[in-house]
Design a protein around this motif. Structure first.
Motif, PDB file in Angstrom:
ATOM      1  N   THR A   1      42.763  84.589 -46.497  1.00  0.00           N
ATOM      2  CA  THR A   1      42.417  84.030 -45.185  1.00  0.00           C
ATOM      3  C   THR A   1      43.437  84.420 -44.110  1.00  0.00           C
TER       4      THR A   1
ATOM      5  N   ASP B   1      42.934  86.817 -40.848  1.00  0.00           N
ATOM      6  CA  ASP B   1      43.157  86.417 -39.449  1.00  0.00           C
ATOM      7  C   ASP B   1      43.977  87.463 -38.705  1.00  0.00           C
TER       8      ASP B   1
ATOM      9  N   GLN C   1      54.508  90.925 -37.111  1.00  0.00           N
ATOM     10  CA  GLN C   1      53.865  89.705 -37.604  1.00  0.00           C
ATOM     11  C   GLN C   1      54.115  89.542 -39.103  1.00  0.00           C
TER      12      GLN C   1
ATOM     13  N   TYR D   1      55.887  86.454 -41.187  1.00  0.00           N
ATOM     14  CA  TYR D   1      55.355  85.732 -42.362  1.00  0.00           C
ATOM     15  C   TYR D   1      56.387  85.711 -43.479  1.00  0.00           C
TER      16      TYR D   1
ATOM     17  N   ARG E   1      59.071  83.288 -42.832  1.00  0.00           N
ATOM     18  CA  ARG E   1      58.614  81.889 -42.916  1.00  0.00           C
ATOM     19  C   ARG E   1      58.126  81.527 -44.304  1.00  0.00           C
TER      20      ARG E   1
ATOM     21  N   TYR F   1      39.032  78.291 -36.917  1.00  0.00           N
ATOM     22  CA  TYR F   1      39.719  78.950 -38.036  1.00  0.00           C
ATOM     23  C   TYR F   1      40.941  79.675 -37.457  1.00  0.00           C
ATOM     24  N   GLY F   2      41.813  80.204 -38.317  1.00  0.00           N
ATOM     25  CA  GLY F   2      43.117  80.724 -37.912  1.00  0.00           C
ATOM     26  C   GLY F   2      43.112  81.589 -36.665  1.00  0.00           C
ATOM     27  N   ARG F   3      42.286  82.646 -36.661  1.00  0.00           N
ATOM     28  CA  ARG F   3      42.295  83.575 -35.529  1.00  0.00           C
ATOM     29  C   ARG F   3      41.901  82.884 -34.223  1.00  0.00           C
TER      30      ARG F   3
ATOM     31  N   LEU G   1      44.647  80.610 -32.990  1.00  0.00           N
ATOM     32  CA  LEU G   1      45.742  81.410 -32.426  1.00  0.00           C
ATOM     33  C   LEU G   1      45.428  81.808 -30.980  1.00  0.00           C
ATOM     34  N   ARG G   2      44.196  82.310 -30.772  1.00  0.00           N
ATOM     35  CA  ARG G   2      43.797  82.748 -29.425  1.00  0.00           C
ATOM     36  C   ARG G   2      43.813  81.576 -28.458  1.00  0.00           C
TER      37      ARG G   2
ATOM     38  N   ILE H   1      52.118  84.000 -29.268  1.00  0.00           N
ATOM     39  CA  ILE H   1      52.520  83.152 -30.400  1.00  0.00           C
ATOM     40  C   ILE H   1      52.404  83.987 -31.671  1.00  0.00           C
ATOM     41  N   ALA H   2      53.369  83.853 -32.565  1.00  0.00           N
ATOM     42  CA  ALA H   2      53.284  84.560 -33.850  1.00  0.00           C
ATOM     43  C   ALA H   2      52.216  83.891 -34.710  1.00  0.00           C
ATOM     44  N   ALA H   3      51.369  84.736 -35.320  1.00  0.00           N
ATOM     45  CA  ALA H   3      50.301  84.189 -36.164  1.00  0.00           C
ATOM     46  C   ALA H   3      50.900  83.339 -37.289  1.00  0.00           C
ATOM     47  N   GLY H   4      52.059  83.754 -37.799  1.00  0.00           N
ATOM     48  CA  GLY H   4      52.710  83.008 -38.871  1.00  0.00           C
ATOM     49  C   GLY H   4      53.077  81.595 -38.442  1.00  0.00           C
ATOM     50  N   ALA H   5      53.424  81.428 -37.149  1.00  0.00           N
ATOM     51  CA  ALA H   5      53.792  80.099 -36.652  1.00  0.00           C
ATOM     52  C   ALA H   5      52.577  79.177 -36.661  1.00  0.00           C
TER      53      ALA H   5
ATOM     54  N   HIS I   1      49.906  79.473 -38.671  1.00  0.00           N
ATOM     55  CA  HIS I   1      49.548  79.138 -40.052  1.00  0.00           C
ATOM     56  C   HIS I   1      50.541  78.140 -40.662  1.00  0.00           C
TER      57      HIS I   1
ATOM     58  N   GLU J   1      49.502  74.465 -42.030  1.00  0.00           N
ATOM     59  CA  GLU J   1      49.855  74.000 -43.387  1.00  0.00           C
ATOM     60  C   GLU J   1      50.572  72.658 -43.327  1.00  0.00           C
TER      61      GLU J   1
ATOM     62  N   ARG K   1      37.469  83.104 -44.314  1.00  0.00           N
ATOM     63  CA  ARG K   1      38.094  82.353 -43.224  1.00  0.00           C
ATOM     64  C   ARG K   1      38.317  80.915 -43.682  1.00  0.00           C
ATOM     65  N   ARG K   2      39.409  80.333 -43.200  1.00  0.00           N
ATOM     66  CA  ARG K   2      39.670  78.928 -43.517  1.00  0.00           C
ATOM     67  C   ARG K   2      39.433  78.116 -42.245  1.00  0.00           C
TER      68      ARG K   2
END
Lengths: 285, 114
Positions: A28, A32, A57, A61, A64, B24-26, B29-30, B40-44, B46, B50, B74-75
């Motif tokens: 997932t 994304d 990116q 990850y 993190r 969902y995540g994407r 983020l947008r 924004i970092a996508a990791g931040a 997610h 979590e 997709r989650r």
């Protein structure tokens, strides 16, 4: 569906990302990121910058990753360095004579700082650690890349080395202006020096062992006595990179602290210029 | 009193509210990038999702992927009652501390001199 939909980010970065994520998140979260890469980043920025974005990116990850706080990264890095030294001492006993006590003391000091002071309690400490880690990674990678380029005979290898030498000043100035304290520059210089030192030590040691066991790679050292044995050839190369690695790990950090202090002060002085008399802020240590 | 939320957590939760069935995540983020007007970092995102799920403020389910993401799943996220309560509390606190003050503030600039 446009042509961008079929474009792929760097495969190695995608594979690394999926490897670092937990199995239940790999599908997932990488999906994304792939979607963002294709639907907005690539059309907006072009191929090269979009690939760079994807790699950044992915690095985010990894940093993190569950449980991998800065403290854990530092402790893991120091443990790996200590193990590398122990392995080297056991393999080549004569190589480390007289250096055991000061190097052990240095490692104990770094381990203490990493465990006690790498968990920020204030917003200022968080900023210092964030800047220190970012600049440290950049300095370490630039210095290592530059060294490899120079060993392989690439003339422009000096460029990343010069950038790496200048970055601790920039890091200090950045911290000084952001926090308005010279001491922030010193602390950022320390963290940057420690992190870049760890990267350099591990990188150089890996390179040293490759040189020692795979003859013919550019940059190899040759023993002074002729003819020499295979062990003497290995000791010449491992010893050379061990010395360089320890220099970067310990003296590099001291130099980085000095550069951070000078950069912090210079940054504050520059930030004060051009302001009216009523708006000049006092320089804080 | 429900869970205390940071600004970023509120932005993520409100993005889920706005996106409804498409959260969902994407998409989150947008939405957060547009609202906060910065990258924004996508990791931040997610990591925050979590954490919020761990606190019981949201829950997630897996949905099918699309061709643009090579069919990767997709989650999707939705708010739990505790998440709604936390958002309501966060808004009430901001309203309380701003009560009686006209916004935007003017004429309160503090200049430190030598």
């Amino acid at each position: 569906m446009g042509g961008n939909d079929l474009a792929r980010p760097p495969r190695w970065a995608d594979a690394l990302l999926r490897m670092c994520l937990r199995p239940q998140d790999a599908e997932t979260q990488s999906g994304d990121l792939l979607e963002a890469y294709r639907d907005s980043i690539l059309p907006d920025r072009g191929r090269r910058r979009a690939d760079l974005w994807f790699v950044q990116q992915t690095a985010g990850y990894i940093l993190r990753a569950k449980g991998m706080t800065l403290r854990n990264w530092l402790v893991a890095g120091l443990a790996l360095c200590a193990l590398t030294i122990a392995f080297t001492v056991l393999r080549y006993p004569g190589l480390f004579n007289g250096w055991v006590a000061p190097v052990s003391a240095g490692f104990l000091f770094y381990a203490y700082v990493a465990v006690i002071h790498s968990h920020p309690a204030t917003a200022e400490a968080t900023t210092v650690l964030r800047l220190g880690s970012t600049y440290g990674i950049a300095v370490g990678l630039l210095m290592m890349g530059g060294n490899l380029f120079l060993n392989f005979g690439v003339g422009t290898g000096w460029l990343p080395v010069i950038c790496a030498l200048l970055l601790p000043f920039v890091a200090g100035a950045h911290a000084g202006v952001k926090i308005w304290r010279v001491s922030a520059g010193i602390r950022v210089g320390f963290w940057s020096g420690l992190i870049s030192g760890l990267i350099m030590f591990l990188g150089l040691m890996a390179y040293g062992y490759i040189l020692a066991f795979i003859p013919g790679i550019p940059g190899a050292e040759f023993p002074k006595n002729q003819p020499y044995t295979a062990i003497e050839y290995q000791i010449a190369n491992v010893g050379d990179t061990l010395g360089g690695g320890l220099f970067f790990l310990f003296f590099g950090c001291v130099l980085s602290v000095i550069a951070g202090a000078v950069g912090g002060l210079a940054g504050l002085l520059l930030a004060r210029t051009g302001r009216g008399p009523g708006k000049i802020r006092r320089i804080l240590w | 009193m429900a869970e205390t939320l940071g600004t970023f957590e509120q932005a993520v939760l409100l993005a889920i509210v706005r996106l409804r069935d498409d959260a969902y995540g994407r998409g989150i983020l947008r939405e957060v990038q547009e609202r906060l007007q910065r990258e924004i970092a996508a990791g931040a995102i997610h990591a925050t999702l979590e954490r919020l799920e761990g606190k019981g403020l949201i829950r997630s389910r897996l949905g099918v992927g699309t061709p643009i993401r090579d069919g990767r799943a997709r989650r999707f996220y939705r708010l739990e009652p505790a998440g709604i309560e936390a958002l309501n509390d966060a808004r009430a606190i901001v309203n309380d501390i701003w009560q009686g003050i006209r916004w935007p503030l003017k004429g309160f600039v503090w200049v430190e001199t030598t």
